[in-house]
Design a protein around this motif. Structure first.
Motif, PDB file in Angstrom:
ATOM      1  N   THR A 336       0.831  -1.210   0.000  1.00 15.13           N
ATOM      2  CA  THR A 336       0.000   0.000   0.000  1.00 15.13           C
ATOM      3  C   THR A 336       0.860   1.254   0.000  1.00 15.13           C
ATOM      4  O   THR A 336       0.569   2.223  -0.714  1.00 15.13           O
ATOM      5  N   TRP A 337       1.916   1.238   0.784  1.00 12.86           N
ATOM      6  CA  TRP A 337       2.801   2.398   0.869  1.00 12.86           C
ATOM      7  C   TRP A 337       3.514   2.632  -0.455  1.00 12.86           C
ATOM      8  O   TRP A 337       3.627   3.765  -0.938  1.00 12.86           O
ATOM      9  N   VAL A 338       3.993   1.560  -1.083  1.00 13.40           N
ATOM     10  CA  VAL A 338       4.716   1.687  -2.352  1.00 13.40           C
ATOM     11  C   VAL A 338       3.797   2.210  -3.455  1.00 13.40           C
ATOM     12  O   VAL A 338       4.143   3.141  -4.195  1.00 13.40           O
ATOM     13  N   VAL A 339       2.597   1.639  -3.558  1.00  9.86           N
ATOM     14  CA  VAL A 339       1.668   2.046  -4.620  1.00  9.86           C
ATOM     15  C   VAL A 339       1.025   3.397  -4.306  1.00  9.86           C
ATOM     16  O   VAL A 339       0.944   4.283  -5.166  1.00  9.86           O
ATOM     17  N   GLY A 340       0.565   3.575  -3.059  1.00 10.94           N
ATOM     18  CA  GLY A 340      -0.068   4.835  -2.683  1.00 10.94           C
ATOM     19  C   GLY A 340       0.887   6.005  -2.758  1.00 10.94           C
ATOM     20  O   GLY A 340       0.516   7.112  -3.183  1.00 10.94           O
ATOM     21  N   GLY A 341       2.135   5.796  -2.358  1.00  6.00           N
ATOM     22  CA  GLY A 341       3.127   6.870  -2.438  1.00  6.00           C
ATOM     23  C   GLY A 341       3.373   7.298  -3.868  1.00  6.00           C
ATOM     24  O   GLY A 341       3.461   8.499  -4.174  1.00  6.00           O
ATOM     25  N   ALA A 342       3.479   6.325  -4.775  1.00  8.99           N
ATOM     26  CA  ALA A 342       3.694   6.657  -6.188  1.00  8.99           C
ATOM     27  C   ALA A 342       2.508   7.423  -6.760  1.00  8.99           C
ATOM     28  O   ALA A 342       2.674   8.389  -7.518  1.00  8.99           O
ATOM     29  N   ALA A 343       1.284   7.003  -6.399  1.00  6.09           N
ATOM     30  CA  ALA A 343       0.085   7.693  -6.894  1.00  6.09           C
ATOM     31  C   ALA A 343       0.063   9.139  -6.397  1.00  6.09           C
ATOM     32  O   ALA A 343      -0.236  10.068  -7.168  1.00  6.09           O
ATOM     33  N   ALA A 344       0.377   9.338  -5.123  1.00  9.03           N
ATOM     34  CA  ALA A 344       0.356  10.690  -4.563  1.00  9.03           C
ATOM     35  C   ALA A 344       1.398  11.586  -5.230  1.00  9.03           C
ATOM     36  O   ALA A 344       1.104  12.718  -5.625  1.00  9.03           O
ATOM     37  N   VAL A 345       2.616  11.084  -5.374  1.00  9.58           N
ATOM     38  CA  VAL A 345       3.671  11.880  -6.003  1.00  9.58           C
ATOM     39  C   VAL A 345       3.322  12.175  -7.460  1.00  9.58           C
ATOM     40  O   VAL A 345       3.529  13.293  -7.955  1.00  9.58           O
ATOM     41  N   GLY A 346       2.770  11.187  -8.154  1.00  7.96           N
ATOM     42  CA  GLY A 346       2.378  11.416  -9.540  1.00  7.96           C
ATOM     43  C   GLY A 346       1.294  12.467  -9.676  1.00  7.96           C
ATOM     44  O   GLY A 346       1.366  13.349 -10.544  1.00  7.96           O
ATOM     45  N   LEU A 347       0.262  12.409  -8.812  1.00  6.39           N
ATOM     46  CA  LEU A 347      -0.831  13.391  -8.877  1.00  6.39           C
ATOM     47  C   LEU A 347      -0.348  14.788  -8.525  1.00  6.39           C
ATOM     48  O   LEU A 347      -0.810  15.776  -9.105  1.00  6.39           O
ATOM     49  N   VAL A 348       0.582  14.893  -7.587  1.00  2.00           N
ATOM     50  CA  VAL A 348       1.127  16.209  -7.222  1.00  2.00           C
ATOM     51  C   VAL A 348       2.006  16.750  -8.346  1.00  2.00           C
ATOM     52  O   VAL A 348       1.870  17.909  -8.768  1.00  2.00           O
ATOM     53  N   SER A 349       2.915  15.922  -8.847  1.00  2.00           N
ATOM     54  CA  SER A 349       3.880  16.375  -9.850  1.00  2.00           C
ATOM     55  C   SER A 349       3.222  16.718 -11.180  1.00  2.00           C
ATOM     56  O   SER A 349       3.673  17.627 -11.889  1.00  2.00           O
ATOM     57  N   LEU A 350       2.170  16.008 -11.540  1.00  2.00           N
ATOM     58  CA  LEU A 350       1.524  16.192 -12.843  1.00  2.00           C
ATOM     59  C   LEU A 350       0.183  16.916 -12.723  1.00  2.00           C
ATOM     60  O   LEU A 350      -0.658  16.816 -13.608  1.00  2.00           O
ATOM     61  N   ALA A 351       0.001  17.669 -11.644  1.00  2.00           N
ATOM     62  CA  ALA A 351      -1.298  18.308 -11.403  1.00  2.00           C
ATOM     63  C   ALA A 351      -1.724  19.208 -12.562  1.00  2.00           C
ATOM     64  O   ALA A 351      -2.880  19.156 -13.007  1.00  2.00           O
ATOM     65  N   ILE A 352      -0.817  20.031 -13.075  1.00  2.00           N
ATOM     66  CA  ILE A 352      -1.202  20.965 -14.136  1.00  2.00           C
ATOM     67  C   ILE A 352      -1.550  20.241 -15.433  1.00  2.00           C
ATOM     68  O   ILE A 352      -2.641  20.453 -15.986  1.00  2.00           O
ATOM     69  N   PRO A 353      -0.677  19.367 -15.978  1.00  2.00           N
ATOM     70  CA  PRO A 353      -1.087  18.670 -17.212  1.00  2.00           C
ATOM     71  C   PRO A 353      -2.320  17.787 -17.032  1.00  2.00           C
ATOM     72  O   PRO A 353      -3.156  17.698 -17.937  1.00  2.00           O
ATOM     73  N   LEU A 354      -2.474  17.139 -15.878  1.00  2.00           N
ATOM     74  CA  LEU A 354      -3.673  16.340 -15.644  1.00  2.00           C
ATOM     75  C   LEU A 354      -4.920  17.213 -15.577  1.00  2.00           C
ATOM     76  O   LEU A 354      -5.989  16.845 -16.088  1.00  2.00           O
ATOM     77  N   ASN A 355      -4.801  18.379 -14.965  1.00  2.00           N
ATOM     78  CA  ASN A 355      -5.925  19.306 -14.858  1.00  2.00           C
ATOM     79  C   ASN A 355      -6.374  19.769 -16.244  1.00  2.00           C
ATOM     80  O   ASN A 355      -7.576  19.784 -16.556  1.00  2.00           O
ATOM     81  N   VAL A 356      -5.410  20.120 -17.076  1.00  2.00           N
ATOM     82  CA  VAL A 356      -5.746  20.557 -18.430  1.00  2.00           C
ATOM     83  C   VAL A 356      -6.291  19.385 -19.249  1.00  2.00           C
ATOM     84  O   VAL A 356      -7.250  19.531 -20.017  1.00  2.00           O
ATOM     85  N   MET A 357      -5.703  18.221 -19.072  1.00  2.00           N
ATOM     86  CA  MET A 357      -6.141  17.039 -19.810  1.00  2.00           C
ATOM     87  C   MET A 357      -7.600  16.700 -19.520  1.00  2.00           C
ATOM     88  O   MET A 357      -8.395  16.456 -20.436  1.00  2.00           O
TER      89      MET A 357
END
Length: 547
Positions: A336-357
């Protein structure tokens, strides 16, 4: 081999098959329910999206109050009476539950429909009243639908529930999109569009009920050729009293998570109004605030799917001894920590392109990034809560969520006046972090589980840091390519950046997990299915040295 034909093994196999059917249907249903929010915002705009996100949590809270606990208790009561050879009393359970919920559903419908304007006033959002009235119709059918599902589950037949869940969501999304397109083409206001979207909930409930009615009719016809069934022997009054005594506490306990999601509906409009926002501005801001929620819910969906198997797995481990409990809990938490941590970092790091997408505009990206970081805590909260329930600690997760609700309300009051929707996003992160932390503390106390700092902090954080740096570098290199002529359409370019970031970030993270020994040969080999094949694949990809 002969043991496979033993009745106990057949029963266990049937239970797991039924759980798999229900789990698969739940995943499909929740996926449809989560993804429907994106076209809603795209077609209707953030004002209608804001209305939807104010009203829907209130509907879920009332629906939980009206139905939660009843399917579980109906299932348990029916199974118990069938086991004792009393099918007549099993049918009486269905009749009692249907009668109770028919009264409660009518009562809640009248309160919600008749009190729509009053409730909209309490929410400081008068434009939500049409949507509240639209969703009230679902309350006439969903409680009875829940009773029928509980009855079939009590008989060990999970297929009707699974089919009705998927049908409910498919019709709900189809009606919502149809009415969205209709009202948008008419040029209707945000309140009318949101009300049309909420009508999908009632249509979905009708579809789910129709499916269950078909299954009930088939079962009735099949039973007509059987010998006469025994009449009920259990007195109606005492049965109804025992049923309510069992169902009401479960329903009240189920209210906690909807309360956490409803905290923003209750507080955000009033807090924004106090800062001088008019109603249109408040609804638009709340729509922006909810951009990140569907993505976090997708991460939670993975955790929820895992959690469905955790309760029986931990109950089994408990019988095998304390060491087995710790071994399983450690492996589950590490995953859970390995997968959840990656999801959180990905959503934070890619917030702008994901928001526009997904939503066409970068507005609200800061709030989206903050809410994205809650993906880790949300996943840990769900998984640790299921682990605790599997170990017999039934009340602890609910108590911890109540504490999270209190913190959420307090921090909303303190932070929204300072930072608007960004303050509300911070309070969401803090609330889930508190619930996850309390669950983890309770789990460690109950199991004497030790989580080494190197395995749970040092090496995984190093892998996450490399992943975050790679995503930042990717955006620095390609973030401006719409202006360079590579792509004329900014949304298309940001979509390419977001998808490339997801794929590239996942690849970098996977390599780091092996290089930093977060994932080892022994961990892969321990997997119950396909572990050896994964080891072989990792060797071919040179992620693991060949032995």
């Amino acid at each position: 081999m002969a043991n496979d034909h033993h009745p106990a093994h057949r029963v266990q196999a049937g239970l797991w098959k039924g759980a798999a059917v229900l789990g698969g249907a739940a995943v499909v249903s929740k996926l449809l329910g989560t993804l429907q929010k994106i076209p809603l915002q795209n077609l209707a705009g953030d004002a209608a999206f804001g209305i939807y996100n104010i009203v829907y949590p209130i509907y879920i809270l009332i629906l939980t109050l009206a139905t939660a606990g009843f399917p579980i208790v109906v299932s348990a009561f029916v199974a118990e009476r069938l086991k004792d050879g009393r099918p007549g009393d099993a049918r009486r359970v269905l009749a009692v539950a249907a009668g109770v919920l028919a009264v409660s559903s009518l009562l809640f419908f009248v309160l919600l429909y008749g009190g729509a304007d009053l409730l909209a006033g309490w929410l400081d959002s008068p434009k939500t009243a049409p949507a509240i009235r639209s969703v009230a119709y679902a309350l006439l059918l969903v409680p009875l639908l829940a009773v029928l599902r509980g009855y079939f589950q009590g008989r060990g037949d999970m297929v009707p529930t699974a089919v009705s869940q998927v049908a409910e969501q498919l019709v709900r999304v189809a009606v919502m999109l149809t009415l969205l397109l209709y009202y948008v083409r008419l040029g209707a206001g945000a309140d009318r569009i949101a009300a049309g979207a909420m009508t999908g909930s009632a249509a979905g409930a009708a579809a789910g009920f129709l499916v269950m009615a078909v299954y009930w009719r088939r079962r009735t016809r099949a039973a007509q050729g059987c010998p006469a069934r025994p009449a009920p022997t259990e007195p109606l009054g005492p049965l109804a009293w025992r049923f309510l005594k069992a169902a009401v506490p479960v329903a009240l306990g189920s209210l906690v998570l909807p309360l956490l999601t409803m905290a923003d509906s209750l507080t955000l409009p009033g807090l924004l109004r106090a800062q001088g926002w008019d109603e249109a501005g408040r609804l638009y801001a709340i729509g922006l605030y909810n951009h990140g929620q569907p993505l976090v819910q997708l991460v939670a969906l993975v955790a929820t799917s895992l959690s469905a198997a955790l309760v029986p797995a931990m109950a089994e481990a408990k019988m095998l001894g304390a060491e087995e409990v710790r071994r399983r809990a450690y492996a589950i938490l590490h995953f859970t920590w390995v997968v959840g941590g990656a999801a959180a970092v990905g959503l934070v790091s890619l917030a702008i392109p994901l928001n526009v997408m997904f939503y066409e505009s970068p507005e609200g990206s800061t709030a989206m990034a903050l809410i994205g970081s809650s993906a880790l805590f949300s996943a840990v909260n769900l998984v640790t809560g299921s682990l605790l329930v599997g170990l017999g600690a039934l009340r602890a997760p609910a108590v911890h969520l109540f504490a999270a609700v209190g913190l959420k309300l307090a921090l909303n009051a303190a932070l929204v006046p300072l930072w608007g929707i960004n303050g509300a996003a911070l309070s969401t992160v803090a609330a889930y972090a508190l619930a996850a932390g309390l669950n983890l503390w309770a789990l460690q106390r109950r199991t004497s589980l030790v989580l080494p700092a190197g395995a749970f902090l040092g090496r995984p954080l190093a892998a996450l840091a490399v992943m975050a740096a790679a995503l930042l570098l990717l955006q620095l290199i390609f973030g401006e390519f719409p202006a360079s002529g590579i792509a004329e359409d900014a949304r298309l370019a940001q979509t390419a950046l977001a998808l490339g970031g997801v794929g590239g970030g996942a690849a970098v993270y996977a390599v780091c997990l092996f290089r930093f020994r977060v994932i080892t040969r022994s961990r892969l080999a321990e997997l119950p299915k396909g572990g050896d094949k994964l080891v072989s694949l990792a060797e071919r990809l040179r992620l693991l040295p060949k032995t």
